[in-house]
Design a protein around this motif. Structure first.
Motif, mmCIF file in Angstrom:
data_model
loop_
_atom_site.group_PDB
_atom_site.id
_atom_site.type_symbol
_atom_site.label_atom_id
_atom_site.label_comp_id
_atom_site.label_asym_id
_atom_site.label_seq_id
_atom_site.Cartn_x
_atom_site.Cartn_y
_atom_site.Cartn_z
ATOM 1 N N UNK A 31 0.811 -1.227 -0.117
ATOM 2 C CA UNK A 31 -0.109 -0.110 0.109
ATOM 3 C C UNK A 31 0.885 1.159 -0.018
ATOM 4 N N UNK A 32 0.358 2.269 -0.613
ATOM 5 C CA UNK A 32 1.030 3.702 -0.790
ATOM 6 C C UNK A 32 0.345 4.587 0.260
ATOM 7 N N UNK A 33 1.452 5.278 1.135
ATOM 8 C CA UNK A 33 0.907 6.096 2.038
ATOM 9 C C UNK A 33 0.897 7.527 1.307
ATOM 10 N N UNK A 34 -0.093 8.249 1.412
ATOM 11 C CA UNK A 34 -0.070 9.509 0.844
ATOM 12 C C UNK A 34 -0.272 10.665 2.089
ATOM 13 N N UNK A 35 0.510 11.122 2.275
ATOM 14 C CA UNK A 35 0.557 12.192 3.344
ATOM 15 C C UNK A 35 0.051 13.666 2.963
ATOM 16 N N UNK A 54 -9.335 5.673 -7.640
ATOM 17 C CA UNK A 54 -8.903 5.286 -8.876
ATOM 18 C C UNK A 54 -7.736 5.064 -9.188
ATOM 19 N N UNK A 55 -6.804 5.605 -8.520
ATOM 20 C CA UNK A 55 -5.383 5.245 -8.429
ATOM 21 C C UNK A 55 -5.168 3.948 -7.756
ATOM 22 N N UNK A 56 -5.988 3.569 -6.906
ATOM 23 C CA UNK A 56 -5.676 2.258 -6.256
ATOM 24 C C UNK A 56 -6.254 1.308 -7.213
ATOM 25 N N UNK A 57 -7.065 1.430 -8.107
ATOM 26 C CA UNK A 57 -7.534 0.524 -9.222
ATOM 27 C C UNK A 57 -6.351 0.211 -10.358
ATOM 28 N N UNK A 58 -5.826 1.796 -10.620
ATOM 29 C CA UNK A 58 -4.939 1.913 -11.668
ATOM 30 C C UNK A 58 -3.516 1.133 -11.495
ATOM 31 N N UNK A 59 -2.975 1.227 -10.153
ATOM 32 C CA UNK A 59 -1.973 0.746 -9.835
ATOM 33 C C UNK A 59 -1.942 -0.589 -8.979
ATOM 34 N N UNK A 270 -1.375 7.617 -13.540
ATOM 35 C CA UNK A 270 -2.632 7.411 -12.779
ATOM 36 C C UNK A 270 -3.307 8.423 -12.535
ATOM 37 N N UNK A 271 -2.632 9.580 -12.392
ATOM 38 C CA UNK A 271 -3.294 10.950 -12.023
ATOM 39 C C UNK A 271 -4.086 11.565 -13.183
ATOM 40 N N UNK A 272 -3.366 11.190 -14.351
ATOM 41 C CA UNK A 272 -3.866 11.882 -15.711
ATOM 42 C C UNK A 272 -5.169 10.893 -16.011
#
Length: 322
Positions: A31-35, A54-59, A270-272
């Motif tokens: 999992x990715x931590x986003x501070x 959506x980024x979770x789905x993408x990555x 992923x953001x785009x």
């Protein structure tokens, strides 16, 4: 058939590449931590929580949004600056550009500690006044402020925030003197505006929108270059007699210094992809954002130029950290 020396030599690069690929685990591996160095429920936090599913789905890995507030956002910044796990990122805003000029003794250098990835959204700033304030246009607001120098009170989301700096820039441009009233967030400023405790606010559409929609205040202008899709009837500051004026809050994604280019590219992609999804884009617009998701090179230039501009404004306006 025996393997020849020539065949072994020809195969060597491919074998070496395969070995290197095995040595490098796939990213993301966990999992990715986003501070987010701001309070939950604020403009930046809200945008992050709209986009990250959506980024979770993408990555293929969950995004864990963590609110680490304090010291004008620098506590959250420090958490990411020292991260070495490859899975910790920073969702920062305009304080990223202002803090270097205000907080000289930080344990990290904003200019070198981070890798810019994307300017994800902007949050249009807005000038709003309480219902009984005698101004229906920005020009009338300026006239009222000039008639009572140092008497009109204007709230922002805090000292040295985008709202405060925007207010300073606007007051200089308009030639007015007002009383700055800093709050702990734009929502608090908007609530006092609705209650009549202050005359006006210079904050985001996200923060002031609810009290305006509730009929307890009214917008005079927005700080974007063009009118905002969600508020098409509100003129810009530029078209209200201050050509070229623009002042907005924003949220962008950073990795620690040394983030591999492949990871930067994956996060940018992923953001785009996220802001191109109609439902996500519409939700961002509804909460008062302008979706962008710029590419890394463009964001790096934005950060560099913005840091220089903020340093000049902080010095000339003699702004001090609280």
């Amino acid at each position: 058939m025996p393997t020849t020396r020539r065949a072994l030599l020809a195969a060597a690069p491919a074998l070496a590449f395969a070995g290197a690929a095995e040595a490098q685990p796939a990213w993301p591996a966990r999992p990715i931590r986003l501070i987010v160095p701001f309070s939950a429920g604020g403009a930046a936090d809200s945008a992050a929580r709209v986009i990250t599913p959506h980024m979770t789905e993408k990555l293929g890995q969950n995004f864990l949004v963590e609110n680490r507030t304090g010291a004008s956002g620098s506590l959250g910044g420090n958490e990411v600056a020292r991260a070495t796990d490859g899975h910790t990122f920073l969702w920062d805003a305009s304080s990223h550009l202002v803090n270097p000029a205000l907080l000289p003794r930080l344990p990290f250098d904003y200019a070198t500690a981070f890798t810019p990835i994307s300017l994800v959204v902007t949050f249009p700033s807005a000038v709003a006044v309480k219902n009984d304030f005698p101004a229906r246009t920005l020009a009338e607001f300026v006239a009222a402020a000039k008639a009572r120098p140092g008497a009109v009170t204007v709230g922002t989301q805090g000292n040295a925030t985008a709202g405060h700096l925007g207010l300073i820039a606007f007051a200089r441009r308009a030639g007015i003197e007002v009383i700055h009233v800093p709050y702990r967030g734009g929502a608090a400023a908007a609530q006092d505006l609705a209650g009549g405790a202050i005359d006006a606010v210079f904050t985001t559409l996200v923060s002031a929108g609810p009290v305006v929609d509730g009929g307890r205040a009214r917008f005079l202008a927005v700080g974007t270059a063009e009118r905002v899709e969600s508020r098409p009837d509100v003129p810009t500051i530029a078209e209200s007699g201050f050509a070229g004026f623009e002042s907005n809050e924003w949220a962008g994604l950073f990795g620690p210094a040394g983030t591999p280019p492949a990871v930067v590219q994956a996060m940018s992609d992923a953001l785009v992809s996220a802001v191109a999804v109609p439902s996500i884009r519409q939700r961002l617009i509804q909460i008062g954002c302008v979706p962008l998701a710029t590419r890394p090179d463009d964001f790096a230039r934005f950060v560099r130029e913005g840091r220089e501009a903020m340093a000049t404004l902080v010095r000339e306006a003699n702004i001090r950290a609280e």
